[in-house]
Design a protein around this motif. Structure first.
Motif, mmCIF file in Angstrom:
data_model
loop_
_atom_site.group_PDB
_atom_site.id
_atom_site.type_symbol
_atom_site.label_atom_id
_atom_site.label_comp_id
_atom_site.label_asym_id
_atom_site.label_seq_id
_atom_site.Cartn_x
_atom_site.Cartn_y
_atom_site.Cartn_z
ATOM 1 N N HIS A 64 0.833 -1.024 0.373
ATOM 2 C CA HIS A 64 0.143 0.361 -0.140
ATOM 3 C C HIS A 64 0.818 0.979 0.186
ATOM 4 C CE1 HIS A 64 -3.681 2.392 0.135
ATOM 5 N NE2 HIS A 64 -3.344 3.364 1.604
ATOM 6 N N GLN A 65 1.994 1.240 0.837
ATOM 7 C CA GLN A 65 2.868 1.937 0.921
ATOM 8 C C GLN A 65 3.513 2.658 -0.818
ATOM 9 O OE1 GLN A 65 4.925 1.189 4.496
ATOM 10 N NE2 GLN A 65 4.628 2.520 5.615
ATOM 11 N N LEU A 66 3.574 1.685 -1.066
ATOM 12 C CA LEU A 66 4.667 1.814 -2.536
ATOM 13 C C LEU A 66 3.692 2.198 -3.361
ATOM 14 C CD1 LEU A 66 6.583 -1.626 -2.958
ATOM 15 C CD2 LEU A 66 7.429 0.387 -2.139
ATOM 16 N N ASN A 67 2.265 1.921 -3.321
ATOM 17 C CA ASN A 67 0.992 2.723 -4.250
ATOM 18 C C ASN A 67 1.287 4.133 -3.828
ATOM 19 O OD1 ASN A 67 0.973 0.264 -5.427
ATOM 20 N ND2 ASN A 67 -0.495 -0.697 -3.866
ATOM 21 N N ASN A 68 1.403 4.309 -2.244
ATOM 22 C CA ASN A 68 1.208 5.825 -1.872
ATOM 23 C C ASN A 68 1.823 7.013 -2.754
ATOM 24 O OD1 ASN A 68 -1.317 5.625 -0.975
ATOM 25 N ND2 ASN A 68 -0.262 5.512 0.793
ATOM 26 N N VAL A 69 3.432 5.950 -2.673
ATOM 27 C CA VAL A 69 5.057 6.572 -3.282
ATOM 28 C C VAL A 69 4.180 6.848 -5.205
ATOM 29 C CG1 VAL A 69 7.318 6.034 -3.638
ATOM 30 C CG2 VAL A 69 6.463 5.902 -1.829
ATOM 31 N N THR A 70 4.430 5.505 -5.846
ATOM 32 C CA THR A 70 3.634 6.303 -6.580
ATOM 33 C C THR A 70 2.948 7.175 -7.172
ATOM 34 O OG1 THR A 70 3.639 3.826 -7.767
ATOM 35 C CG2 THR A 70 2.710 5.458 -9.235
ATOM 36 N N ASP A 167 7.340 7.863 -14.740
ATOM 37 C CA ASP A 167 6.704 6.916 -15.494
ATOM 38 C C ASP A 167 7.560 5.760 -15.113
ATOM 39 O OD1 ASP A 167 4.835 5.673 -17.409
ATOM 40 O OD2 ASP A 167 6.522 5.932 -18.519
ATOM 41 N N ILE A 168 8.959 5.700 -15.572
ATOM 42 C CA ILE A 168 9.811 4.304 -15.665
ATOM 43 C C ILE A 168 9.687 3.755 -13.880
ATOM 44 C CG2 ILE A 168 12.300 3.725 -15.819
ATOM 45 C CD1 ILE A 168 12.111 6.216 -17.841
ATOM 46 N N THR A 169 10.029 4.940 -13.081
ATOM 47 C CA THR A 169 10.199 4.683 -11.281
ATOM 48 C C THR A 169 8.976 4.258 -11.515
ATOM 49 O OG1 THR A 169 9.687 6.535 -11.066
ATOM 50 C CG2 THR A 169 11.813 6.099 -10.725
ATOM 51 N N ALA A 170 7.950 4.579 -11.779
ATOM 52 C CA ALA A 170 6.083 4.080 -11.368
ATOM 53 C C ALA A 170 6.529 2.564 -11.814
ATOM 54 C CB ALA A 170 5.299 4.483 -12.130
ATOM 55 N N GLN A 171 6.967 2.195 -12.526
ATOM 56 C CA GLN A 171 6.792 0.871 -13.594
ATOM 57 C C GLN A 171 7.256 -0.039 -12.819
ATOM 58 O OE1 GLN A 171 6.572 -0.401 -17.732
ATOM 59 N NE2 GLN A 171 6.446 2.226 -18.088
ATOM 60 N N GLN A 172 8.530 0.958 -12.382
ATOM 61 C CA GLN A 172 10.194 -0.247 -11.221
ATOM 62 C C GLN A 172 9.299 -0.189 -9.907
ATOM 63 O OE1 GLN A 172 12.905 2.785 -11.687
ATOM 64 N NE2 GLN A 172 14.031 1.358 -12.704
ATOM 65 N N LEU A 205 -5.456 -9.946 4.726
ATOM 66 C CA LEU A 205 -4.363 -9.923 4.440
ATOM 67 C C LEU A 205 -3.737 -9.294 2.430
ATOM 68 C CD1 LEU A 205 -2.898 -12.436 5.795
ATOM 69 C CD2 LEU A 205 -2.413 -10.176 7.093
ATOM 70 N N SER A 206 -5.393 -9.131 2.213
ATOM 71 C CA SER A 206 -5.059 -9.179 0.819
ATOM 72 C C SER A 206 -4.194 -8.048 0.547
ATOM 73 C CB SER A 206 -6.993 -8.877 0.257
ATOM 74 O OG SER A 206 -7.665 -8.254 0.296
ATOM 75 N N MET A 207 -4.639 -8.397 -0.788
ATOM 76 C CA MET A 207 -2.774 -6.811 -1.460
ATOM 77 C C MET A 207 -3.525 -5.833 -1.772
ATOM 78 S SD MET A 207 -0.120 -8.166 -0.795
ATOM 79 C CE MET A 207 0.726 -7.305 -1.763
ATOM 80 N N PRO A 208 -3.285 -4.836 -1.575
ATOM 81 C CA PRO A 208 -4.501 -3.490 -2.149
ATOM 82 C C PRO A 208 -3.298 -3.517 -3.542
ATOM 83 C CG PRO A 208 -2.577 -2.528 -0.654
ATOM 84 C CD PRO A 208 -2.339 -4.244 -0.771
ATOM 85 N N VAL A 209 -3.305 -4.359 -4.381
ATOM 86 C CA VAL A 209 -2.337 -3.687 -6.007
ATOM 87 C C VAL A 209 -3.411 -2.856 -6.787
ATOM 88 C CG1 VAL A 209 -1.320 -4.592 -8.140
ATOM 89 C CG2 VAL A 209 -0.785 -5.483 -5.400
ATOM 90 N N PRO A 210 -3.969 -2.307 -7.302
ATOM 91 C CA PRO A 210 -4.463 -1.712 -8.006
ATOM 92 C C PRO A 210 -4.515 -2.363 -9.033
ATOM 93 C CG PRO A 210 -2.847 0.352 -7.185
ATOM 94 C CD PRO A 210 -1.990 -1.112 -6.921
#
Lengths: 252, 127
Positions: A64-70, A167-172, A205-210
């Protein structure tokens, strides 16, 4: 006679019993060390179980935090782009005004030069003419200023181009999230196998991947020309192959 | 020939960068789409679009699927398409070429490369 046989039998049993005790005496330290080992191991296993449960429960938060960073970097990049666009717009306005001013000054200078033949022989008029001539702005004085604004506009555009990194870091980050998701799946499977009740207390525990997130796992911010050169070479090689194939087809 | 570009990318940042670059190259007529499906809708609704610049990795319909859809439709089969993507491995490039992409640019791109590829495509189309 029968009594003697019974006694002999009893002695044999006692002998066996003694042997058992002797064996037991030898076995007791081994059992003791086994019990000690279990005493040490059980808390360790419990600790491992707890660690797995704890780590598993933290993974969705990390994701979730990684998604927030993006999202945050995308927002910040948009703000930077807005500001760069605003700067570029202002600079274009100044450039346009400066260009108009330069043109106007050039026209003024031409008009002023055309006045010169009419005042020859009039020292007073010539004196004023020379004074005014000094005050007329020469285009060569303004041109560097105009060029500076053009450079500022180019720098601003280069900032825009550098923002491709978002865009590139978002993909990473999306690739890392995908990796985390795989680890989460494995750990969830392990937990299910071990029946760690404790984990269930952590809830969902489900993942919050968009949804619909796509990414290139090999995305990287490399500003060298090498990548494009490689692409061009592949395209060239492919087009040559295709052409040859087409020629071969024609003659087959 | 006046050009009307369709810029397709799910990243708002990338769309803006490509659009800004096109403006800097002197092209003003530009429309945008956030994925392949939206691009197809825009293409079917606007027959003045005559150049597509697309990303590869997009939700709903990828850039590669978009190219295949463009090529399979008689109305858009000869549409110039430039792929602008992070995917720079040989297999991907060959796959895009098989789908009949006109040219291919890897991110991060420079305005010089973008201009060069657009010019190359236009020269090929004109001949």
């Amino acid at each position: 006679m029968k009594q003697a046989i019974n006694m002999s039998h009893l002695f044999e049993k006692l002998k066996d019993l003694k042997a058992l005790f002797v064996y037991g005496e030898k076995l007791i330290p081994i059992i003791q060390s086994l019990v000690d080992f279990m005493k040490d191991t059980v808390p360790l296993l419990e600790n491992i179980n707890h660690s797995i449960a704890d780590s598993t429960s933290k993974i969705p938060k990390a994701s979730h935090q990684l998604n927030n960073v993006t999202s945050a970097t995308e927002l910040a990049t948009t703000e930077i782009l807005d500001l760069v666009d605003a700067v570029t717009k202002e600079v274009r306005g100044v450039e346009k005004s400066l260009k108009a001013f330069i043109n106007s000054e050039e026209e003024k200078a031409k008009l002023f030069e055309s006045l010169s033949p009419y005042i020859q022989g009039n020292p007073e008029a010539l004196k004023i003419y020379e004074e005014i001539k000094l005050k007329v702005t020469a285009p060569q004085e303004i041109n560097p200023l105009y060029e500076s604004f053009t450079k500022i506009k180019d720098y601003a555009y280069n900032i825009t181009l550098s923002l491709q990194v978002q865009d590139i870091t978002a993909q990473q980050l999306a690739a890392v999230n995908h990796l985390i998701e795989s680890v989460q799946d494995r750990l969830s499977g392990l937990i299910s196998d071990l029946e760690i009740n404790e984990v269930r207390e952590f809830g969902n525990l489900s993942m919050p991947v968009p949804e619909g997130v796509t990414f290139d796992p090999n995305a990287r911010y490399d500003k060298s020309d090498q990548n494009q050169q490689n692409v061009d070479e592949i395209i060239k090689a492919q087009s040559e192959t295709t052409t040859q194939d087409e020629i071969d087809k024609l003659f087959s | 020939m006046s050009l009307k570009f369709l810029v397709v990318d799910d990243s708002v940042t990338m769309r803006r960068i490509v659009v800004n670059s096109l403006h800097n190259l002197g092209y003003e007529d530009i429309v945008e789409a956030g994925d392949g499906r939206e691009a197809l809708i825009k293409l079917s609704a606007d027959d003045t679009i005559n150049f597509v610049i697309t990303d590869w990795n997009m939700p709903v319909l990828s850039g590669l699927e978009l190219i295949k859809a463009i090529r399979s439709d008689d109305k858009t089969a000869s549409m110039p398409v430039l792929m602008v993507t992070t995917r720079g491995v040989k297999e991907d490039i060959i796959e895009a070429l098989k789908a009949r992409v006109n040219n291919y640019v890897v991110k991060p791109f420079t305005p010089q490369i973008l201009r060069e590829k657009i010019d190359q495509i236009l020269a090929t189309v004109a001949s």
